[in-house]
Motif scaffolding. Sequence first.
Motif, PDB file in Angstrom:
ATOM      1  N   ARG A  13      42.380  29.759  40.697  1.00  0.00           N
ATOM      2  CA  ARG A  13      42.462  29.653  39.231  1.00  0.00           C
ATOM      3  C   ARG A  13      43.785  29.066  38.793  1.00  0.00           C
ATOM      4  NH1 ARG A  13      40.436  32.692  34.712  1.00  0.00           N
ATOM      5  NH2 ARG A  13      41.237  31.619  32.860  1.00  0.00           N
ATOM      6  N   ALA A  48      35.593  38.916  29.988  1.00  0.00           N
ATOM      7  CA  ALA A  48      35.983  39.953  30.933  1.00  0.00           C
ATOM      8  C   ALA A  48      35.557  41.336  30.459  1.00  0.00           C
ATOM      9  CB  ALA A  48      37.501  39.922  31.143  1.00  0.00           C
ATOM     10  N   GLY A  53      38.256  39.576  36.056  1.00  0.00           N
ATOM     11  CA  GLY A  53      39.202  39.023  35.098  1.00  0.00           C
ATOM     12  C   GLY A  53      39.663  37.636  35.481  1.00  0.00           C
ATOM     13  N   THR A  54      39.713  37.345  36.792  1.00  0.00           N
ATOM     14  CA  THR A  54      40.101  36.018  37.251  1.00  0.00           C
ATOM     15  C   THR A  54      38.994  34.998  37.014  1.00  0.00           C
ATOM     16  OG1 THR A  54      41.433  37.076  38.974  1.00  0.00           O
ATOM     17  CG2 THR A  54      41.016  34.737  39.219  1.00  0.00           C
ATOM     18  N   THR A  74      44.798  33.628  30.238  1.00  0.00           N
ATOM     19  CA  THR A  74      44.456  32.692  29.162  1.00  0.00           C
ATOM     20  C   THR A  74      45.602  32.470  28.180  1.00  0.00           C
ATOM     21  OG1 THR A  74      43.452  34.531  27.919  1.00  0.00           O
ATOM     22  CG2 THR A  74      41.998  33.205  29.304  1.00  0.00           C
ATOM     23  N   ALA A 126      36.518  35.278  34.667  1.00  0.00           N
ATOM     24  CA  ALA A 126      36.220  35.131  33.241  1.00  0.00           C
ATOM     25  C   ALA A 126      37.143  34.114  32.592  1.00  0.00           C
ATOM     26  CB  ALA A 126      36.357  36.480  32.538  1.00  0.00           C
ATOM     27  N   ARG A 127      36.601  33.353  31.674  1.00  0.00           N
ATOM     28  CA  ARG A 127      37.384  32.336  30.970  1.00  0.00           C
ATOM     29  C   ARG A 127      37.971  32.840  29.659  1.00  0.00           C
ATOM     30  NH1 ARG A 127      39.148  28.796  34.531  1.00  0.00           N
ATOM     31  NH2 ARG A 127      37.514  28.449  36.094  1.00  0.00           N
ATOM     32  N   SER A 128      37.674  34.074  29.309  1.00  0.00           N
ATOM     33  CA  SER A 128      38.237  34.656  28.093  1.00  0.00           C
ATOM     34  C   SER A 128      38.272  36.166  28.257  1.00  0.00           C
ATOM     35  CB  SER A 128      37.400  34.290  26.863  1.00  0.00           C
ATOM     36  OG  SER A 128      36.118  34.886  26.936  1.00  0.00           O
ATOM     37  N   ALA A 129      39.099  36.819  27.442  1.00  0.00           N
ATOM     38  CA  ALA A 129      39.168  38.278  27.486  1.00  0.00           C
ATOM     39  C   ALA A 129      37.843  38.889  27.052  1.00  0.00           C
ATOM     40  CB  ALA A 129      40.299  38.770  26.586  1.00  0.00           C
ATOM     41  N   SER A 163      42.786  39.054  32.285  1.00  0.00           N
ATOM     42  CA  SER A 163      42.258  37.819  31.703  1.00  0.00           C
ATOM     43  C   SER A 163      43.125  37.348  30.542  1.00  0.00           C
ATOM     44  CB  SER A 163      40.814  38.037  31.240  1.00  0.00           C
ATOM     45  OG  SER A 163      40.275  36.858  30.679  1.00  0.00           O
ATOM     46  N   GLN A 164      43.627  38.280  29.755  1.00  0.00           N
ATOM     47  CA  GLN A 164      44.517  37.910  28.644  1.00  0.00           C
ATOM     48  C   GLN A 164      45.787  37.241  29.162  1.00  0.00           C
ATOM     49  OE1 GLN A 164      44.941  41.699  26.666  1.00  0.00           O
ATOM     50  NE2 GLN A 164      43.363  41.226  25.156  1.00  0.00           N
TER      51      GLN A 164
END
Length: 265
Positions: free
Chosen positions: A262, A182, A173-174, A97, A176-179, A93-94
């Motif tokens: 995504r 996630a 993780g894909t 983003t 989620a919109r933020s770490a 996720s990091q």
Amino acid sequence: MTTAPAPAPSPLGRAYWLLADSAVLTARSLRHNLRQFDALLLSVILPLTLLLMFVYVFGGALHVGTAYIDYVVPGILISAAGYAASQTAVAFSQDLTSGAIDRFRSLPMSSAALLTGHVTASLLRNLLSTLLVLGTAVAIGFSPATDPLAWIAALGTIALYILAICWISIAFGTIARSAEGASGFTFFVLFLPYVSSAYVPPDTMPAALRPFAEHQFVTPVIETLRGLLLGTPTDSAPAALAWCLGILAVTVPASAYLFRRRTRA
């Protein structure tokens, strides 16, 4: 004058570049892990703390028909593997983003390598932490009764479980919109072993919890590992294999689809 288009790479060529790109991204993920020393330390300290707490704090009060350390170590190993593998969701996720994935996609690089690089790095990292926990368990009294072939099968069981959790993590993780979002998946993974046969037999649980503890996917994995390490029957192996392969069959294509969606330009 026109330029002829470059010929499409052969299947063998595509496989070569996928492996090469995956190796580069695996090395990148491992370097990031070494720089994030606090997270690396936590992935080792947490399972070691669980091991010592259950053996020395709770072990004297729990009666499972055998030495409690022999009963609980397979559950600790699976808990440690699942927790560390779930961190893949945060790392992936990091990258999404922070714009790192966009930079990688601008390069002549296989998009599948972006996923497999994270998974491979997590597998290697988690196998190392699992071996450290196992070594500590042996040092404090764990007595495995197994042979070399069973040891290989036990490591294969752990690796397959790690891969299943890693690919679930990639999917989360894909999405989620933020770490931070996630990281919420970690609580789900940490919770499952507690309602399984990891720490106590399911038949000691309340009737409302017992069916879930007996039939959720972590329990057959733990029972298989317990049988391989202690030389007891491994009747749950087919169920464990079916669960892990079934999860992979769903999450690998799902993660690829979610990733394409995504990152769609």
